[in-house]
Motif scaffolding. Structure first.
Motif, PDB file in Angstrom:
ATOM      1  N   THR A  32      -6.841   4.599   1.639  1.00 28.11           N
ATOM      2  CA  THR A  32      -5.997   3.569   1.881  1.00 28.11           C
ATOM      3  C   THR A  32      -5.727   2.421   3.650  1.00 28.11           C
ATOM      4  OG1 THR A  32      -5.223   4.569   0.319  1.00 28.11           O
ATOM      5  CG2 THR A  32      -3.510   2.745   1.565  1.00 28.11           C
ATOM      6  N   ASN A  34      -7.035  -4.826  -0.550  1.00 26.90           N
ATOM      7  CA  ASN A  34      -6.234  -3.742   0.341  1.00 26.90           C
ATOM      8  C   ASN A  34      -5.297  -3.242   1.453  1.00 26.90           C
ATOM      9  OD1 ASN A  34      -5.850  -0.388   0.148  1.00 26.90           O
ATOM     10  ND2 ASN A  34      -7.305  -0.641   2.517  1.00 26.90           N
ATOM     11  N   ASN A  79      -1.439  -3.037   1.353  1.00 21.90           N
ATOM     12  CA  ASN A  79      -1.445  -0.985   1.071  1.00 21.90           C
ATOM     13  C   ASN A  79      -1.777  -0.624   2.453  1.00 21.90           C
ATOM     14  OD1 ASN A  79      -0.859  -1.702  -1.366  1.00 21.90           O
ATOM     15  ND2 ASN A  79      -3.163  -2.056  -2.114  1.00 21.90           N
ATOM     16  N   MET A 100       1.259  -0.813   4.756  1.00 19.76           N
ATOM     17  CA  MET A 100       2.190  -0.178   4.163  1.00 19.76           C
ATOM     18  C   MET A 100       2.367   1.272   4.783  1.00 19.76           C
ATOM     19  SD  MET A 100       3.561  -1.471   0.245  1.00 19.76           S
ATOM     20  CE  MET A 100       2.571  -2.123  -0.053  1.00 19.76           C
ATOM     21  N   GLU A 101       1.111   1.826   4.152  1.00 12.14           N
ATOM     22  CA  GLU A 101       0.563   3.195   4.683  1.00 12.14           C
ATOM     23  C   GLU A 101       0.961   3.574   6.206  1.00 12.14           C
ATOM     24  OE1 GLU A 101      -0.647   7.376   3.873  1.00 12.14           O
ATOM     25  OE2 GLU A 101       0.416   5.386   2.577  1.00 12.14           O
ATOM     26  N   GLU A 129      -2.794  -9.491  -7.720  1.00 11.58           N
ATOM     27  CA  GLU A 129      -1.386  -9.246  -7.373  1.00 11.58           C
ATOM     28  C   GLU A 129      -0.689 -10.082  -9.076  1.00 11.58           C
ATOM     29  OE1 GLU A 129      -1.191 -12.882  -4.885  1.00 11.58           O
ATOM     30  OE2 GLU A 129      -1.090 -11.278  -3.214  1.00 11.58           O
ATOM     31  N   GLN A 179      -6.191   1.080 -10.877  1.00 12.94           N
ATOM     32  CA  GLN A 179      -5.056  -0.151 -10.267  1.00 12.94           C
ATOM     33  C   GLN A 179      -4.520  -0.608 -11.958  1.00 12.94           C
ATOM     34  OE1 GLN A 179      -8.593  -2.895  -8.866  1.00 12.94           O
ATOM     35  NE2 GLN A 179      -7.738  -2.923  -7.817  1.00 12.94           N
ATOM     36  N   GLN A 207      -1.917   1.878 -12.124  1.00 12.41           N
ATOM     37  CA  GLN A 207      -0.424   2.588 -11.277  1.00 12.41           C
ATOM     38  C   GLN A 207       0.047   0.698 -11.875  1.00 12.41           C
ATOM     39  OE1 GLN A 207      -0.075   4.783  -8.787  1.00 12.41           O
ATOM     40  NE2 GLN A 207       1.983   2.661  -8.586  1.00 12.41           N
ATOM     41  N   ASN A 216       4.144   1.320 -12.562  1.00 10.05           N
ATOM     42  CA  ASN A 216       5.513   0.754 -12.001  1.00 10.05           C
ATOM     43  C   ASN A 216       6.389  -0.222 -12.379  1.00 10.05           C
ATOM     44  OD1 ASN A 216       4.208   1.379  -9.836  1.00 10.05           O
ATOM     45  ND2 ASN A 216       3.120  -0.533  -9.205  1.00 10.05           N
TER      46      ASN A 216
END
Length: 593
Positions: A229, A282, A285, A288-289, A374, A523, A526, A530
């Protein structure tokens, strides 16, 4: 990620260095009390470590006394170099990448391509500059420093009527040992391409050896999934760029750089550069990580120790990881600059021209794939809002909403007409029915596989297959089963939009096959997960406002009006007028409250 975490305010005793540093880095300090050579594989030579390093608290005290800041906003050599040049009295020019429109009299407005004199670059995000008699603040990320800082302003290509550059003066002017000014400018651009490529290789090597290798040694801190990630496929990019820079250096003429023929290198590697798509997709992401991890002090210390060991400049890890995103967007700019100073008679001219178009296409492909990924979350949210859904998820076969609207569907054998809402995705057409009372609630009815269909334009009048009079009609005809679907629009222009949409759908499918675009199963799952989390049980499903907003803006990405971010992947292009296509969607009944 917070870019200015001061070491002198962190609770040092709560996080011993031995719990947070990479393997072999427990004794990295500011005062060079110990020799710590790095061996070939990037690991620390432990034989050089001694016992007189001092306690962990002493080591932290070095951090405190050095007043070091993790990821200081003003870090990095380029900004310091700009300010030094300005302080020495040099004139520094930058070229605008995008339009900067402002109503603030303290800001400097300009258009893409304008040349700006940079007068103050002490602030990371806003610089002070001048164009002719106007001065003001402007966003630093909207410009790039001009390669040829020594190019006289009067020699800068002027635009004349017809859009062609007037280079009659610069093309004949002599520079140095028999070179024209244009040749010297081409030399500057070639040197910049080669030097920045070498710097970029070192940058990638530092990330792979300075961060990733050390992270893998700390399984107690990082899982493989976390590393994937954070760093994406940057190791693949590193391997690709090493081969690319070797190809460039083979074409580089050291004695006469302006004679170098580098265009073919970009053409050779244009397909390999598509691996940047995965990295760019990516990157949010990764941010954020990293933001999540650096809320824990031991990760801040760990990443900083990695940077110190690798002797990298004072920029935080998220800043380093942004470089590949910026790099792939910079290639078209460099090639455009190179083409500007390449004579049509030059052996490299046609290859540079083709390379510029090729790298623009690579950048567009990356932009398009990012947008598509997106959008899958929005499509999943849309499906979760539909009542009585049956069969496989839309995302199993589709990733793009092409068009939607109301049509009258006429079915065999009684030629029964039904008013329905249709949503055209790549590969399939989904049919829904409005609720009789709540017109914003939709019920799933059926779907049509577009891969088996051909479009038939039907003239106004009596249709032989259905034996009825029709107007503004078209058919979907299945080539295998001879199945026929008849549809009627309310107005001729609506029919034409649908026919155009069907053409776009086939074109999109073909393009995806040619470029190899696909969405992974992970993907898809996920996105559906979500969507299910966001859906509140007990409330009636409806086509929500966020999805309407998604429809309205998905084809029209725009630059922000506030501080410009550094993650804009769009090349400078003329602004487009709003399309009537999306105005039509805004009038659709299901999206009204």
């Amino acid at each position: 990620i917070t870019s200015a975490v001061a070491f002198d305010i962190l609770p040092l005793k709560l996080h011993p260095f031995s719990q947070s540093t990479p393997t072999g880095l427990d004794c990295v300090g500011w005062k060079q009390r110990v020799s710590s050579p790095v061996i070939a594989d990037g690991a620390l030579d432990k034989t050089a470590l001694t016992d007189d390093v001092g306690s962990e608290e002493d080591l932290y005290e070095d951090f405190r006394s050095s007043n070091h800041r993790y990821g200081h906003p003003g870090g990095g050599g380029e900004q310091l170099a700009i300010n030094e040049l300005i302080s020495d009295g040099s004139v520094v020019y930058a070229e605008a990448l995008w339009d900067h429109v402002t109503m603030d009299d303290q800001e400097l407005g300009f258009k893409a391509g304008d040349v700006i004199e940079v007068m103050d670059a002490t602030n990371k995000e806003w610089w002070w500059g001048r164009i002719l008699d106007s001065e003001g603040w402007f966003p630093a990320s909207f410009v790039r420093l001009r390669v040829n800082q020594d190019e006289p302003m009067e020699d800068y290509p002027l635009k004349v009527e017809g859009g062609k550059e007037d280079d009659s003066s610069s093309g004949t002017r002599r520079f140095g040992m028999g070179q024209t000014t244009k040749d010297q400018m081409r030399t500057n651009v070639i040197n910049e391409i080669i030097s920045t490529e070498r710097d970029y290789i070192k940058h990638l090597k530092d990330i792979c050896e300075g961060y990733i290798k050390q992270c893998r040694k700390r399984a107690d801190m990082f899982t493989e999934e976390q590393l994937k990630t954070i760093f994406g496929n940057i190791e693949d990019i590193y391997r690709c760029q090493k081969k690319f820079v070797k190809a460039l250096e083979k074409k580089f003429n050291k004695d006469h750089p302006h004679l170098s023929e580098v265009g073919s290198c970009f053409l050779e590697y244009q397909t390999e550069f598509q691996i940047y798509s995965e990295y760019c997709n990516n990157h949010p992401n990764a941010c954020m990580e990293l933001s999540r991890l650096t809320k824990v002090n031991k990760y801040v210390y760990f990443f900083e120790a990695c940077r110190l060991l690798q002797k990298m400049i004072d920029i935080s890890l998220d800043g380093f990881l942004l470089t590949p995103v910026q790099k792939i967007c910079k290639y078209p700019l460099q090639l455009a600059e190179l083409l500007k100073y390449t004579n049509p008679q030059h052996r490299d001219f046609k290859d540079v021209e083709a390379a510029l178009n090729a790298m623009k296409n690579v950048a567009r492909l990356i932009n398009e794939r990012k947008r598509r990924l997106e959008n899958i979350d929005k499509i999943a949210q849309w499906q979760s809002s539909i009542e009585d859904w049956e069969g496989e998820d839309v995302l199993v076969r589709s990733s793009e909403l092409i068009y939607s609207g109301e049509l009258t569907k006429i079915s065999h054998p009684q030629a029964k007409s039904q008013q329905r809402m249709f949503f055209l995705f790549d590969h399939q057409l989904v049919c829904c029915k409005k609720d009789l009372l709540r017109r914003d609630i939709l019920y799933y009815k059926s779907r049509i596989n577009m891969d088996d269909m051909e479009i038939v334009d039907v003239e106004d009048g009596k249709d032989k297959d259905f034996n009825i009079s029709v107007k503004n009609a078209f058919k979907l005809h299945c080539r295998d089963t001879e199945e026929v679907h008849l549809f009627c629009a309310k107005k001729p222009e609506q029919k034409q939009r649908w026919l155009k949409a069907f053409e776009n759908e086939r074109r999109q499918v073909q393009l995806d096959q040619e470029t190899g675009f696909s969405i992974t199963e992970v993907q898809k799952k996920q996105a559906m997960l979500n969507a299910s989390k966001q859906h509140h049980t007990g409330k009636p499903k409806a086509v929500t406002r966020p999805y309407y907003d998604f429809l309205m803006r998905q084809k029209h990405p725009t630059l922000p009006t506030t501080l410009p971010q550094q993650q804009v992947f769009m090349l400078a292009e003329p602004k487009r007028k709003p399309s009537n296509f999306w105005q039509n969607i805004s009038r659709l009944t299901p999206f009204r409250k």
